[in-house]
Design an enzyme around this catalytic site. Structure first.
Site, PDB file in Angstrom:
ATOM      1  N   GLN A   1       0.796  -1.217   0.000  1.00 56.46           N
ATOM      2  CA  GLN A   1       0.000   0.000   0.000  1.00 56.46           C
ATOM      3  C   GLN A   1       0.833   1.273   0.000  1.00 56.46           C
ATOM      4  OE1 GLN A   1      -1.544  -1.100   4.065  1.00 56.46           O
ATOM      5  NE2 GLN A   1      -1.517   1.129   4.355  1.00 56.46           N
TER       6      GLN A   1
ATOM      7  N   CYS B   1      -5.178   0.752   3.794  1.00 56.42           N
ATOM      8  CA  CYS B   1      -5.279  -0.655   4.197  1.00 56.42           C
ATOM      9  C   CYS B   1      -6.703  -1.173   4.036  1.00 56.42           C
ATOM     10  CB  CYS B   1      -4.808  -0.824   5.631  1.00 56.42           C
ATOM     11  SG  CYS B   1      -5.708   0.189   6.841  1.00 56.42           S
TER      12      CYS B   1
ATOM     13  N   HIS C   1      -5.935  -0.921  11.687  1.00 51.30           N
ATOM     14  CA  HIS C   1      -5.376  -1.437  10.435  1.00 51.30           C
ATOM     15  C   HIS C   1      -6.267  -2.570   9.932  1.00 51.30           C
ATOM     16  CE1 HIS C   1      -2.292  -2.187   7.473  1.00 51.30           C
ATOM     17  NE2 HIS C   1      -2.010  -3.401   7.928  1.00 51.30           N
TER      18      HIS C   1
ATOM     19  N   ASN D   1      -1.026  -9.386   4.941  1.00 52.99           N
ATOM     20  CA  ASN D   1      -0.911  -7.949   5.136  1.00 52.99           C
ATOM     21  C   ASN D   1      -0.710  -7.266   3.781  1.00 52.99           C
ATOM     22  OD1 ASN D   1      -0.748  -5.505   6.466  1.00 52.99           O
ATOM     23  ND2 ASN D   1       1.201  -5.900   7.463  1.00 52.99           N
TER      24      ASN D   1
END
Length: 321
Positions: free
Chosen positions: A109, A115, A263, A284
């Site tokens: 990102q 996110c 997040h 992630n």
């Protein structure tokens, strides 16, 4: 014998191609690195830890710079929640949608609080791969990859999101479902890591959208297992603690990771480690140099918030064919 920290720092500078604006900047960045290096050695010496931490691209970043990665907002005007109803608890001892070829490769990102967009597209990509029977374990790169920049630019204030300044996955799902918008391909609407003007092109989309979404009943691991056995889930965590930011391997079992959600990530499976016990497998959006090639294993808690709050707000979007 351990390597001198000065040499570690210079190797780090070379590895990541770092440059400095001034001598003062060099000294400040080196001080951050030295502090992180000392903490890493202390953390890895803890006998109760079932994980390891280590240096990564964040080792010279300030707290303010790392904060740009965390873009989960608090929900405003919370609507009544509809919960996904499992037909049965999962009887599978482990699930790994990444190994099954139903998860797109890890993305990055950048320094944009998007996110929420990556978690949302990740869940939609996997749901579509599963419902359309297009999972490809031999080459996951062939999966349809959807545009995060579309969400950053187009699923904005009207839907409750603020682009690189944060958003929520449920608001992104509403953009697709209630806004009548299909997901554009990554290739047609590439990621820039900055806010831009909406360039949505209804005649050039994948044709895939969110047909429905629901919450998964939180806190109870068996119920969350039942949901992730059907498809990956969009989840929220706390990611401002060092143990998460510098995770390298193993099962993160540190309750100090916190439960103040900031997040968004993607839960793609679960399993059991011979030493650490049951865990969640999580993707992630900080690139493949972070964690275990972009993934982390979070210790599973039978009942409760979960490590880093991972069991607090799981979401289950359903993609169209």
């Amino acid at each position: 014998m351990s390597m001198p920290v000065d040499l570690k720092f210079m190797q780090h500078v070379a590895q990541y191609g770092l440059s400095f604006t001034s001598l003062q900047d060099f000294v400040a960045r080196k001080a951050i690195f030295e502090s992180i290096d000392e903490w890493i050695q202390e953390e890895n010496a803890q006998p109760e830890n079932t994980y390891k931490v280590g240096h990564n691209k964040f080792s010279t970043w300030t707290d303010a710079e790392k904060a740009t990665l965390r873009g989960l907002l608090k929900e405003r005007d919370e609507a009544p929640r509809t919960y996904w109803q499992p037909k049965a608890h999962s009887n599978q001892s482990s699930v790994d949608w990444n190994a099954a070829g139903c998860v797109t490769p890890v993305k990055d990102q950048g320094q944009c609080g998007s996110c929420w967009a990556f978690s949302s597209t990740g869940a939609l990509e996997s749901s579509h791969a599963i419902v359309s029977n297009t999972c490809n374990p031999s080459n996951p790169a062939t999966l349809w990859s959807f545009s995060e920049q579309q969400l950053v630019d187009c699923a904005g204030l009207r839907w409750g999101n603020f682009g690189c300044n944060g958003g929520l996955q449920q608001y992104a799902f509403n953009y697709y479902m209630k806004g009548g918008n299909n997901a554009m391909f990554e290739s047609a609407y590439p990621y820039t890591a900055v806010d831009g003007t909406c360039m949505y092109n209804a005649s050039n989309t994948s044709g895939v959208t969110v047909t429905s979404w629901s919450w998964v009943t939180p806190y109870v691991a068996t119920g969350i297992e039942a949901a992730v056995a059907v498809q990956p889930l969009s989840i929220s965590i706390e990611a401002d603690k060092l143990c998460f930011q510098f995770y390298k391997s193993g099962v993160l079992n540190n309750t100090n990771c916190g439960t103040t959600l900031d997040h968004a990530v993607l839960m793609v499976g679960y399993g059991t480690d011979a030493t650490a016990g049951p865990y969640w497998l999580v993707k992630n959006s900080w690139g493949t140099s972070w964690g275990e090639s972009g993934y982390i294993q979070l210790a599973q808690v039978a009942n409760g918030d979960g490590i880093c709050g991972c069991q607090m707000e799981p979401l289950f979007p359903v993609a169209s064919m």
